[in-house]
Scaffold this motif. Structure first.
Motif, PDB file in Angstrom:
ATOM      1  N   CYS A   5      24.011  40.104  42.547  1.00  0.00           N
ATOM      2  CA  CYS A   5      23.688  39.677  41.185  1.00  0.00           C
ATOM      3  C   CYS A   5      23.311  40.910  40.365  1.00  0.00           C
ATOM      4  N   GLN A   7      21.579  41.032  37.758  1.00  0.00           N
ATOM      5  CA  GLN A   7      20.231  40.915  37.181  1.00  0.00           C
ATOM      6  C   GLN A   7      19.139  41.136  38.229  1.00  0.00           C
ATOM      7  N   CYS A   8      19.160  40.323  39.292  1.00  0.00           N
ATOM      8  CA  CYS A   8      18.050  40.358  40.250  1.00  0.00           C
ATOM      9  C   CYS A   8      18.412  41.088  41.545  1.00  0.00           C
ATOM     10  N   ILE A  10      20.204  40.041  44.174  1.00  0.00           N
ATOM     11  CA  ILE A  10      20.428  39.306  45.421  1.00  0.00           C
ATOM     12  C   ILE A  10      21.885  39.458  45.847  1.00  0.00           C
TER      13      ILE A  10
HETATM   14 ZN    ZN Z   1      20.238  37.004  39.997  1.00  0.00          ZN
END
Ligand code: ZN
Length: 105
Positions: A5, A7-8, A10
Motif C-alpha cells: 500500500c 499510504q500505510c 502493508i
Molecule cells: Zn494502506
C-alpha cells in the motif's frame, strides 16, 4: 498491482497462495452472473428461446466479467481476509518500516 500500500506500507500478498481467495470470489461472481443471464434469458423469451443470442451473450459475459471484476475481487478479498485475520505485529512493524522508508526518500 502494487505489492505494498502506498499510504500505510502493508504488504498485500500476506502468504503464498493468498490470491486464491480473490480467484474464488471472481469465479463465484462470474458463475452467478452467468446463471442470472442464462436463466432470465430463457424465462423472458419462453417458449421461443433465441438459443444463439442467449449463447453469444453468456459467452461474451463470461469473457468480460472476470476481467472487469478482477481488481474488485482482489480488493474484496483483502478487506474480507483482514476482517477475520487482522495484521500480525510483525506485519504492522514491516509496514511501518516500509512507510518510513518511503517518507525519508
Ligand atoms: Zn494502506
Amino acid at each position: 498491482m502494487k505489492e505494498d500500500c502506498s499510504q500505510c506500507g502493508i504488504h498485500f500478498e500476506r502468504e503464498e497462495g493468498y490470491w486464491v481467495g480473490a480467484l474464488i470470489i471472481n469465479t463465484t461472481v462470474t458463475f452467478g452472473t452467468f446463471l442470472v443471464i442464462f436463466v432470465s434469458g430463457i424465462l423472458i423469451t419462453w417458449p421461443d428461446v433465441p438459443w444463439t443470442t442467449v449463447g453469444v451473450v453468456t459467452i461474451v459475459a463470461n469473457g468480460l466479467i472476470p476481467v472487469a471484476f478482477y481488481p474488485i475481487s482482489k480488493s474484496l478479498w483483502v478487506a474480507l481476509e483482514m476482517g477475520w485475520h487482522p495484521l500480525e505485529p510483525r506485519e504492522v512493524e514491516a509496514a511501518r518500516r516500509r512507510s518510513n522508508l518511503r517518507l525519508e526518500t
